[in-house]
Design a protein around this motif. Structure first.
Motif, short mmCIF file in Angstrom:
data_model
loop_
_atom_site.label_atom_id
_atom_site.label_comp_id
_atom_site.label_asym_id
_atom_site.label_seq_id
_atom_site.Cartn_x
_atom_site.Cartn_y
_atom_site.Cartn_z
N ALA A 69 0.98 12.86 -4.33
CA ALA A 69 0.18 11.96 -3.53
C ALA A 69 0.52 10.52 -3.87
O ALA A 69 1.39 10.24 -4.68
CB ALA A 69 -1.30 12.22 -3.79
N ASP A 70 -0.17 9.60 -3.22
CA ASP A 70 -0.03 8.19 -3.54
C ASP A 70 -0.57 7.94 -4.94
O ASP A 70 -1.36 8.71 -5.47
CB ASP A 70 -0.83 7.35 -2.55
N PRO A 71 -0.20 6.80 -5.53
CA PRO A 71 -0.84 6.41 -6.79
C PRO A 71 -2.35 6.23 -6.58
O PRO A 71 -2.82 6.04 -5.46
CB PRO A 71 -0.17 5.07 -7.12
N GLU A 124 -6.64 -8.74 -9.34
CA GLU A 124 -6.12 -7.37 -9.35
C GLU A 124 -5.52 -7.04 -10.72
O GLU A 124 -5.72 -5.94 -11.26
CB GLU A 124 -5.06 -7.20 -8.27
N TYR A 125 -4.82 -8.00 -11.28
CA TYR A 125 -4.18 -7.80 -12.59
C TYR A 125 -5.22 -7.53 -13.68
O TYR A 125 -5.03 -6.66 -14.53
CB TYR A 125 -3.35 -9.03 -12.94
N LEU A 160 -0.08 -1.93 -9.20
CA LEU A 160 -0.38 -3.25 -8.68
C LEU A 160 0.23 -3.41 -7.29
O LEU A 160 1.37 -3.03 -7.07
CB LEU A 160 0.18 -4.33 -9.61
N LYS A 161 -0.54 -3.97 -6.36
CA LYS A 161 -0.04 -4.17 -5.00
C LYS A 161 -0.06 -5.64 -4.58
O LYS A 161 0.78 -6.09 -3.81
CB LYS A 161 -0.86 -3.35 -4.00
N LYS A 162 -1.04 -6.39 -5.07
CA LYS A 162 -1.22 -7.78 -4.64
C LYS A 162 -0.60 -8.78 -5.61
O LYS A 162 -0.41 -9.94 -5.27
CB LYS A 162 -2.71 -8.08 -4.48
N LEU A 167 8.28 -3.15 -15.12
CA LEU A 167 7.95 -3.68 -13.80
C LEU A 167 7.80 -2.56 -12.77
O LEU A 167 6.87 -2.56 -11.96
CB LEU A 167 9.01 -4.67 -13.34
N LYS A 168 8.71 -1.59 -12.81
CA LYS A 168 8.62 -0.47 -11.88
C LYS A 168 7.39 0.39 -12.17
O LYS A 168 6.73 0.88 -11.25
CB LYS A 168 9.90 0.38 -11.95
N LEU A 169 7.08 0.57 -13.45
CA LEU A 169 5.90 1.36 -13.81
C LEU A 169 4.63 0.73 -13.25
O LEU A 169 3.75 1.41 -12.75
CB LEU A 169 5.79 1.47 -15.33
N LEU A 170 4.57 -0.61 -13.28
CA LEU A 170 3.38 -1.32 -12.84
C LEU A 170 3.30 -1.51 -11.33
O LEU A 170 2.19 -1.66 -10.79
CB LEU A 170 3.29 -2.69 -13.52
#
Length: 667
Positions: A26-28, A110-111, A134-136, A162-165
């Motif tokens: 599924a999505d995160p 968000e962070y 993180l999206k924003k 960075l990819k993990l986050l």
């Protein structure tokens, strides 16, 4: 997630096993828009009840527990400890405003939520086995922040973090969701060294690879092997365990009993040698100490939910304060273990308890809990022969003083009930919720997990049957304990021990328990967004059985004749039929466990608890309806610490901005 990202995940992670136990990727997990900040003052009330000796003991244990969070973080992801340090630096008093300015207000908020979730769970993953993303927060700004605060990170490390986050397709899961370990090399968990595949592990499992609770599976020149986690282990594990051992040694003189001292001494030996026999001895001392110590503790690699093989334990630390008065009810219930065992529906494999058998049952305040998820209680040890020959100990979590009376807490619970329970039941469930939950937990832990035997000829000496049955075994065992609560929730014995006033109340609460159980299944589904977690997988199996028997059904929450995806809830059609289904499934699960019916276990869950039904219209509607519920956002606690002079000190206030600079002290 866009179509391309979904396609990449489908291509890269094929999690369909040969046994038909499949998992849909599924999505995160979405980050909540806001987190509830739970104040620390109720904890101070518990602290102030302790005398000086008890405070000294708890103080040193908590210092050990604080160090243990590093071990948990290291176990969850190979970069978790680096990210923890980066988070602490990015929200320090002198850096906080700079981080806000760099990320922009939306990205910064968000962070902060991401950081709070990460630190609370010691890594990037929710209990649902999905990561937060993180999206924003602008990736280029996050990159700048890392360059400034973590200049010594290699480019590879920085790229992976960075990819993990931020990347929804990168190491989305903590562990594989099938018993073949398909896709292990693409998950993020650090119990297995990155790059090791499930097939490699299976080839050598129980041959050259012998797993234990305190293993980390690594690739050696000789092949795949178990690296014991001890004070001698290179790097953060060894250094952290050395500090933990020092704190435990400081705690020993302040222990209440000789058995408690023995527990700590054997725990220290375990951390120093890695010999599981020392941990077994520590568990035996802990069980024998019973309810004799006001400050009770458990520490080590314990539960196996986060290992796809269900053999390697996750790090946990509990420092808990026993409430002796409230514990009397639970202890009285424990003395009736043989009565409940005799009433179990599973026939041959019943226990005969020693005369005057009374397993310790402690109602406690969790003063410090260090784990990847919060629990309502636990029953240990997991060593089945110790349970048989020595006994077990039941720990039941109490709400902190005043916690459930808080108007904000009540409103949060009512909001969730109003979404997923029939309107006509909301007020009654709100009123009885605390009693319902207490009865479920005490019967689950004290009677459920302590019940039943098994065919020892089908299991090796000293082998835990649940670990042998793998992840589905964990789901079986947790649901078996839940079903015990549902079968005996209205029993007359609960009146005799003082949990209920009379049989009328017993029947009312039992029926309320059934109403609450189906509500809670919907609520958990909306929050977890998957059926994969062991407890929820068992709930899902049971719900399908109830639906098949028409003991429950779908209806409009407002009582109208028809329902839609937007207002449908599960209701109990027939309370006695609900009871019968509970009893029959309890018998079936016990038989599977006792006879090591692995084929039957897989077939049962394949038929009744398919993971891919989370993609169905009803499940997705339930998830959508829960997106903004406060109860699904979770909470973080206002940081606090105990000073060397044994004073309780709250840190920050009740906003993320005010508590963030103190996270380093709490985590």
């Amino acid at each position: 997630m866009n179509a391309l990202a979904r396609l990449l995940i489908a291509l890269n992670i094929a999690l369909v096993s040969a046994h038909g136990i499949s998992a849909t990727i599924a999505d995160p997990m979405p980050l909540p828009k806001q987190l509830r900040i739970e104040g620390s003052l109720p904890r101070k009330k518990v602290w102030d009840r302790l005398n000086k000796k008890q405070k000294k003991f708890a103080y040193h244990l908590m210092l050990a527990g604080l160090e243990g969070k590093k071990l948990l973080a290291h176990q969850i992801h190979r970069h978790s400890q680096r990210i923890r340090t980066f988070i602490f630096d990015s929200v320090s008093k002198k850096q906080l405003d700079k981080t806000r300015k760099l990320l922009g207000e939306e990205g910064f908020q968000e962070y902060l939520v991401y950081c709070a979730k990460f630190l609370d769970q010691a890594g990037p993953y929710a209990s649902s086995n999905r990561k937060y993303t993180l999206k924003k927060t602008p990736i280029n700004k996050l990159n700048q922040l890392m360059a400034s605060l973590a200049p010594k990170w290699s480019e590879t490390t920085k790229d992976e973090v960075l990819k993990l986050l931020t990347d929804p397709s990168y190491e989305l899961q903590l562990y594989p969701e099938n018993q073949e370990g398909t896709g292990l090399e693409l998950t993020g968990g650090n119990i297995y060294e990155k790059g090791i595949t499930g097939s490699e592990v299976k080839q050598v499992l129980d041959k050259s690879l012998k797993l234990n609770l305190n293993c980390r599976v690594t690739r050696q020149k000789s092949g795949i092997d178990c690296e014991m986690q001890t004070t001698k282990t290179q790097g953060i594990v060894g250094k952290t365990l050395q500090k933990i051992v020092a704190h435990l040694k400081n705690a020993i003189p302040w222990a209440s009993t000789e058995l408690q001292k023995e527990q700590l001494k054997k725990t220290i030996e375990y951390f120093e040698t890695g010999n599981v026999e020392d941990f077994r001895a520590a568990n035996i001392a802990w069980v024998k100490d019973g309810a004799n110590s006001t400050v009770d503790t458990m520490m080590g690699w314990v539960e196996v939910y986060e290992d796809w093989l269900a053999r390697v334990g996750s790090w946990e630390t509990y420092v808990q304060v026993v409430d002796p008065e409230i514990s009397k009810q639970a202890q009285a219930l424990a003395t009736h273990a043989q009565y409940f065992e005799d009433g179990m529906p599973y026939g041959t494999f019943k226990k005969t308890f020693p005369k005057n058998y009374a397993p310790p049952a402690l109602m406690v305040y969790y003063f410090q809990e260090r784990g990847s998820y919060r629990t309502g209680g636990y029953n240990l040890p997991n060593f089945d022969d110790i349970r048989r020959d020595v006994g077990a100990k039941n720990i039941i979590r109490l709400p902190l003083p005043g916690e459930t009376k808080d108007p904000a807490f009540k409103e949060m619970v009512k909001e969730a009930l109003s979404e997923y329970a029939p309107a006509a039941k909301v007020d009654a469930l709100l009123q009885d919720r605390e009693t319902i939950w207490k009865v479920i937990v005490v019967l689950h832990e004290i009677i459920g997990h302590g019940s039943g035997t098994y065919d020892e000829s089908k299991f090796g000496k000293g082998v835990d049957p649940i670990s042998t049955l793998g992840p589905l075994g964990s789901a079986l065992e947790e649901q078996r304990a839940d079903l015990t609560a549902l079968v005996f929730g209205g029993d007359k014995t609960l009146v005799e021990v003082g949990i209920y006033k009379n049989l009328d109340e017993a029947k009312r609460i039992r029926n309320g328990m059934y109403d609450y159980y189906v509500y809670d299944f919907l609520r958990r589904t909306s929050g977890q967004r998957t059926f994969t977690e062991a407890h929820q997988r068992g709930h899902w199996l049971f719900i399908k059985k109830l639906l098949e028997a028409e003991a429950i059904g779908w209806a409009s929450k407002n009582g109208s004749e028809s329902h839609t995806l937007q207002d449908g809830v599960l209701i109990v059609n027939d309370y006695e039929k609900f009871y019968t289904v509970s009893k029959n499934l309890l018998a079936e699960l016990q038989s599977i466990k006792a006879n090591r019916n692995e084929k039957g276990l897989k077939e049962l869950f394949q038929k009744y608890a398919p993971l891919d039904e989370i993609d169905s219209g009803w499940a997705q509607a339930i998830i959508k309806r829960g997106e903004n519920l406060k109860i699904n956002a979770g909470y973080v606690e206002q940081p606090w610490k105990i000073t060397p002079t044994l004073q309780f000190k709250s840190l920050g206030d009740k906003t993320l901005e005010s508590i963030a600079p103190f996270w380093h002290a709490a985590f």
